[in-house]
Every structure is written in C-alpha cells, then in structure tokens.
Design an enzyme around this catalytic site. Structure first.
Site, PDB file in Angstrom:
ATOM      1  N   CYS A  92       0.836  -1.152  -0.078  1.00  0.00           N
ATOM      2  CA  CYS A  92       0.067   0.094   0.034  1.00  0.00           C
ATOM      3  C   CYS A  92       0.843   1.316  -0.011  1.00  0.00           C
ATOM      4  O   CYS A  92       1.642   1.573   1.037  1.00  0.00           O
ATOM      5  CB  CYS A  92      -0.884   0.019   1.269  1.00  0.00           C
ATOM      6  SG  CYS A  92      -1.796   1.565   1.518  1.00  0.00           S
TER       7      CYS A  92
ATOM      8  N   CYS B 207       0.126   3.859   2.665  1.00  0.00           N
ATOM      9  CA  CYS B 207       0.592   3.162   3.880  1.00  0.00           C
ATOM     10  C   CYS B 207       2.128   3.311   4.064  1.00  0.00           C
ATOM     11  O   CYS B 207       2.441   3.746   5.184  1.00  0.00           O
ATOM     12  CB  CYS B 207       0.390   1.792   4.226  1.00  0.00           C
ATOM     13  SG  CYS B 207      -1.356   1.163   4.069  1.00  0.00           S
TER      14      CYS B 207
END
Length: 107
Positions: free
Chosen positions: A30, A33
């Site tokens: 991600c 993230c």
C-alpha cells in the site's frame, strides 16, 4: 517509544491495559501506508506515553476483518480500551497531532 507490531494475540491486551493506544492498519503493498509510516513513527517518538501499534492487514486478516477494516491505511485511537477515533487514509503530521490532542483531551 517506537511503534510496535500488534497481532491478534496481543491486540486486546494492549488496548485494555494502556491509557491511549493508536493503531495503524497497513500493508506492505500500500503506497499511502508507506507514506504514512514515517509520520506515525515520528509521532511515536514525540509521544512516549502513548502506545503506537501497527497491524499488518496481510498477516492479520482475521483481526483486520474483526476491526471492520475496508480501506488502508486506517488509523484507530483507543482511550482506556474504548475506540474513540477511526478513519481511513494517510494523515499528514499536523492532522495526526490534532487526533492525539483530541484523544488526550477526552475525559
């Protein structure tokens, strides 16, 4: 204090035995993230009295499902074992500080 990895085995104990716990639900693939990780890490160093936990949603799929995670990163804040904040999306440092101040201010 630095961030610590949380698992299904220690998640509940962590949130119930600490006054304030912030949890970052993330995954290695991600991009947002990965962008949020240094912001979360820096905040953990600035607030040593708060537990900053990270949950890898790939490794802890059942825990992520139980927490209702549908988008990552998702930040959750617990105060005295109670969920008081939950929001998907990578926060900038100033917004994370506002969350921390808001959680600290709760009675």
């Amino acid at each position: 204090m630095t961030t610590r990895d949380l698992t299904a085995a220690d998640f509940e104990t962590t949130i119930t035995t600490n006054d304030i716990v912030l949890v970052d639900f993330w995954a290695a693939w991600c991009g947002p993230c990965r962008a949020f990780a240094p912001v979360f890490q820096k905040a953990s160093e600035q607030h040593p009295d708060i537990v900053f936990g990270k949950i890898d949603t790939e490794a802890e799929r059942a825990l992520a499902a139980a927490a209702g995670i549908t988008s990552i990163p998702t930040l959750m804040a617990f105060r005295e074992g109670v969920l008081v904040f939950s929001q998907p999306g990578a926060l900038p440092a100033t917004a994370l500080e506002q969350v921390i101040e808001g959680v600290r201010a709760l009675d």
